[in-house]
Design an enzyme around this catalytic site. Structure first.
Site, PDB file in Angstrom:
ATOM      1  CD  GLN A  17       7.740   0.918  -3.646  1.00 32.95           C
ATOM      2  OE1 GLN A  17       7.260  -0.202  -3.826  1.00 32.95           O
ATOM      3  NE2 GLN A  17       7.208   1.986  -4.174  1.00 32.95           N
TER       4      GLN A  17
ATOM      5  CB  SER B 109       3.273   0.526   2.168  1.00 31.08           C
ATOM      6  OG  SER B 109       3.116   0.596   0.788  1.00 31.08           O
TER       7      SER B 109
ATOM      8  CB  SER C 193       8.320  -6.756  -2.882  1.00 29.65           C
ATOM      9  OG  SER C 193       6.954  -6.475  -2.917  1.00 29.65           O
TER      10      SER C 193
ATOM     11  CD  GLU D  74       5.111   0.391  -7.116  1.00 28.26           C
ATOM     12  OE1 GLU D  74       5.032   1.519  -6.585  1.00 28.26           O
ATOM     13  OE2 GLU D  74       5.039  -0.668  -6.480  1.00 28.26           O
TER      14      GLU D  74
HETATM   15  C1  LIG Z   1       2.094  -7.838  -3.894  1.00 29.20           C
HETATM   16  C2  LIG Z   1       2.328  -6.515  -3.225  1.00 29.20           C
HETATM   17  C3  LIG Z   1       3.600  -5.995  -3.172  1.00 29.20           C
HETATM   18  C4  LIG Z   1       3.823  -4.783  -2.528  1.00 29.20           C
HETATM   19  N1  LIG Z   1       5.110  -4.334  -2.460  1.00 29.20           N
HETATM   20  C5  LIG Z   1       5.361  -3.178  -1.811  1.00 29.20           C
HETATM   21  C6  LIG Z   1       6.714  -2.741  -1.650  1.00 29.20           C
HETATM   22  O1  LIG Z   1       7.666  -3.387  -2.112  1.00 29.20           O
HETATM   23  N2  LIG Z   1       6.944  -1.607  -0.963  1.00 29.20           N
HETATM   24  C7  LIG Z   1       5.946  -0.868  -0.428  1.00 29.20           C
HETATM   25  O2  LIG Z   1       6.236   0.173   0.157  1.00 29.20           O
HETATM   26  N3  LIG Z   1       4.639  -1.266  -0.537  1.00 29.20           N
HETATM   27  C8  LIG Z   1       4.343  -2.401  -1.212  1.00 29.20           C
HETATM   28  N4  LIG Z   1       3.039  -2.838  -1.317  1.00 29.20           N
HETATM   29  C9  LIG Z   1       1.990  -2.082  -0.647  1.00 29.20           C
HETATM   30  C10 LIG Z   1       1.016  -1.381  -1.574  1.00 29.20           C
HETATM   31  O3  LIG Z   1       1.614  -0.282  -2.207  1.00 29.20           O
HETATM   32  C11 LIG Z   1      -0.184  -0.961  -0.710  1.00 29.20           C
HETATM   33  O4  LIG Z   1      -0.775  -2.158  -0.217  1.00 29.20           O
HETATM   34  C12 LIG Z   1      -1.205  -0.189  -1.507  1.00 29.20           C
HETATM   35  O5  LIG Z   1      -0.709   1.084  -1.848  1.00 29.20           O
HETATM   36  C13 LIG Z   1      -2.519  -0.025  -0.717  1.00 29.20           C
HETATM   37  O6  LIG Z   1      -2.281   0.467   0.558  1.00 29.20           O
HETATM   38  P1  LIG Z   1      -2.926  -0.229   1.856  1.00 29.20           P
HETATM   39  O7  LIG Z   1      -2.592  -1.673   1.779  1.00 29.20           O
HETATM   40  O8  LIG Z   1      -2.463   0.550   3.041  1.00 29.20           O
HETATM   41  O9  LIG Z   1      -4.494  -0.089   1.681  1.00 29.20           O
HETATM   42  P2  LIG Z   1      -5.376   1.165   2.061  1.00 29.20           P
HETATM   43  O10 LIG Z   1      -4.753   2.405   1.509  1.00 29.20           O
HETATM   44  O11 LIG Z   1      -5.678   1.145   3.508  1.00 29.20           O
HETATM   45  O12 LIG Z   1      -6.698   0.887   1.231  1.00 29.20           O
HETATM   46  C14 LIG Z   1      -7.740   0.005   1.702  1.00 29.20           C
HETATM   47  C15 LIG Z   1      -8.878   0.038   0.693  1.00 29.20           C
HETATM   48  O13 LIG Z   1      -9.429   1.385   0.627  1.00 29.20           O
HETATM   49  C16 LIG Z   1      -9.417   1.861  -0.705  1.00 29.20           C
HETATM   50  N5  LIG Z   1      -9.132   3.293  -0.717  1.00 29.20           N
HETATM   51  C17 LIG Z   1      -8.180   3.932   0.012  1.00 29.20           C
HETATM   52  N6  LIG Z   1      -8.191   5.244  -0.267  1.00 29.20           N
HETATM   53  C18 LIG Z   1      -9.140   5.443  -1.218  1.00 29.20           C
HETATM   54  C19 LIG Z   1      -9.629   6.590  -1.910  1.00 29.20           C
HETATM   55  N7  LIG Z   1      -9.116   7.798  -1.694  1.00 29.20           N
HETATM   56  N8  LIG Z   1     -10.611   6.427  -2.818  1.00 29.20           N
HETATM   57  C20 LIG Z   1     -11.151   5.182  -3.048  1.00 29.20           C
HETATM   58  N9  LIG Z   1     -10.746   4.049  -2.393  1.00 29.20           N
HETATM   59  C21 LIG Z   1      -9.756   4.186  -1.499  1.00 29.20           C
HETATM   60  C22 LIG Z   1      -8.320   1.091  -1.393  1.00 29.20           C
HETATM   61  O14 LIG Z   1      -8.502   1.035  -2.799  1.00 29.20           O
HETATM   62  C23 LIG Z   1      -8.434  -0.288  -0.728  1.00 29.20           C
HETATM   63  O15 LIG Z   1      -9.425  -1.031  -1.363  1.00 29.20           O
HETATM   64  C24 LIG Z   1       2.769  -4.055  -1.954  1.00 29.20           C
HETATM   65  C25 LIG Z   1       1.469  -4.585  -2.007  1.00 29.20           C
HETATM   66  C26 LIG Z   1       1.244  -5.792  -2.633  1.00 29.20           C
HETATM   67  C27 LIG Z   1      -0.142  -6.329  -2.669  1.00 29.20           C
END
Ligand SMILES: Cc1cc2nc3c(=O)[nH]c(=O)nc-3n(C[C@H](O)[C@H](O)[C@H](O)COP(=O)(O)OP(=O)(O)OC[C@H]3O[C@@H](n4cnc5c(N)ncnc54)[C@H](O)[C@@H]3O)c2cc1C
Length: 405
Positions: free
Chosen positions: A135, A138, A170, A253
């Site tokens: 996928q 992100s 992933s 998902e």
């Molecule tokens: C084990 C694992 C596997 C993954 N695999 C994939 C994959 O295969 N493909 C892929 O594309 N992505 C993948 N991801 C990414 C995952 O989807 C993102 O990490 C996740 O959506 C959060 O985005 P970010 O890391 O940019 O955090 P951010 O969006 O920057 O968030 C940072 C913090 O702010 C908080 N926050 C943000 N916006 C809001 C809001 N509006 N209201 C309240 N709180 C908020 C969040 O909850 C978090 O605590 C994976 C992540 C993990 C941990």
């Protein structure tokens, strides 16, 4: 929902169990591993090979894709049968991790939004495990707010040229295909200028760089796109209309993570006995609470299955299951560390059971973040399930190029 299995379902369970007991043992040693915890590349390769062999074996005997239509290689069964098969399979092995994005997320999205040509081309090898999917959603500046993604796609005749960076992908380093979101229209509001592609990961210009996690594994990656040319035929759904298929993928998902067999830590009571704390009143309270949570997970799962049986696609309710699972895993791993006591500080081969409980403890953040964070699930539940007012969205209706970044 009637919680008792019908005579047909009892017969199906017996048939599934008999088949699994005869066929699964040769695959069981590798298949019992948890894919996201494997840190040695050679071990990962062995796991991948064994997972593919098991998936192909199931496909060839019509046990892969219980609910998938027979036209696409599935069994054409019911969600209840799927639950029965998976629960029986999980007793013997869980080699499913590498196919989660393909079979669990990309497959249902292609079925819902793809052309017949795309379905015929991609679904069979996906279900057989011959082609593994990742996928590519992100980005460094777009995770929770996926609509803010900026990897660009520019049309050039029958092809699109893609440039940008994805992250946390992933299994991208061993995947054959990816589901990819791009920004194709800077003049449209952010949710209306996204195009969804099916991309061959061997296309020139794609580079995967693995990222190492606290568990020691490097199961996810940064993926860079430099002038990557993707045929127009690989657009899924409409140009600039990727938001709809994206929501289909994300709902699947959440449902997938919430319904993961890892919801139940096997051997908890056994560990308490081995550590000599099974009669400790505080520990017994914790175990009782754990049992109650397992039961709640089970009934939430039944509710989701009832909806699926009626043909309802996973909706915002899957956020409830995912949020509950992540809270449950935290409480469960705290309890396991308490059972281990000072031994909880050991790691790897020095620790009891080669440190698999410590891996569950540090791995509890996977489902808290992956597939949408706990906070985002709460927003979804508040807005879409409880009908509370939505958060202020200052960028709504504004062309993407005019949104301050
Ligand atoms: C084990 C694992 C596997 C993954 N695999 C994939 C994959 O295969 N493909 C892929 O594309 N992505 C993948 N991801 C990414 C995952 O989807 C993102 O990490 C996740 O959506 C959060 O985005 P970010 O890391 O940019 O955090 P951010 O969006 O920057 O968030 C940072 C913090 O702010 C908080 N926050 C943000 N916006 C809001 C809001 N509006 N209201 C309240 N709180 C908020 C969040 O909850 C978090 O605590 C994976 C992540 C993990 C941990």
């Amino acid at each position: 929902m009637d919680f008792d299995e019908t005579p047909e379902e009892i017969a199906f369970r017996a048939e599934a169990r008999a088949w699994l007991e005869e066929h699964a043992p040769p695959f069981a040693a590798e298949g019992a591993k948890v894919s996201v915890y494997i840190s040695d590349p050679e071990e990962e390769h062995r796991y991948l090979t064994a997972s593919k062999a098991w998936q192909a074996h199931k496909y060839d005997h019509a046990w892969a894709g219980i609910t998938w239509p027979t036209t696409y290689g599935g069994r054409g069964g019911t969600p209840t049968q799927d639950g029965i098969f998976r629960s029986e399979e999980a007793k013997l092995l869980s080699a499913w991790g590498v196919f989660a994005v393909g079979i669990g997320m990309a497959g249902p999205t292609i079925m819902a939004h793809g052309t017949e040509e795309q379905k015929q081309r991609y679904l069979h090898p996906m279900l057989r495990g011959d082609e593994v999917w990742c996928q590519l959603f992100s980005e460094p500046n777009a995770g929770s707010d996926l609509g803010g993604l900026s990897t660009s796609a520019v049309r050039d005749g029958d092809e699109w040229v893609v440039n940008g960076q994805k992250v946390w992908n992933s299994g991208a380093h061993y995947s054959d295909y990816g589901i990819l979101l791009t920004r194709s229209n800077l003049d449209a509001p952010k949710n209306r200028g996204i195009t969804y592609f099916l991309v061959d990961m061997k296309t020139p210009g794609i580079e995967c760089r693995p990222l190492r996690q606290i568990t020691g594994a490097a199961h996810f990656n940064e993926v860079f796109f430099t002038d990557v040319r993707i045929p127009h035929a690989n657009v899924l759904g409409e140009v600039d209309g990727g938001w709809g298929p994206m929501m289909t993928t994300l709902s699947n998902e959440r449902a997938l993570i919430g319904g993961s067999p890892r919801a139940v830590f096997p051997g908890t009571v056994d560990l308490a006995r081995r550590m000599g704390v099974a009669d400790d009143p505080t520990m017994r309270q914790l175990m009782a609470q754990s049992y109650i949570r397992h039961q709640i997970m089970k009934y939430l799962g039944y509710r989701a299955k009832t909806a699926a049986t009626k043909g309802v696609a996973p909706g915002p309710e899957s956020s409830i299951i995912k949020l509950f699972l992540s809270q449950h895993l935290s409480a469960e791993s705290d309890m396991l560390m308490a059972m281990l006591g000072p031994d909880a500080l050991l790691w790897g081969e020095s620790a009891i059971d080669d440190g698999r409980w410590q891996l569950d403890f540090v791995g509890q953040w996977n489902p808290k973040i992956g597939g949408g964070t706990d906070q985002i699930q709460r927003n979804t539940i508040g807005e879409k399930v409880l009908g509370l007012p939505s958060e202020p969205r200052v960028d709504k209706g504004i062309p993407f190029r005019d949104i301050p970044k």
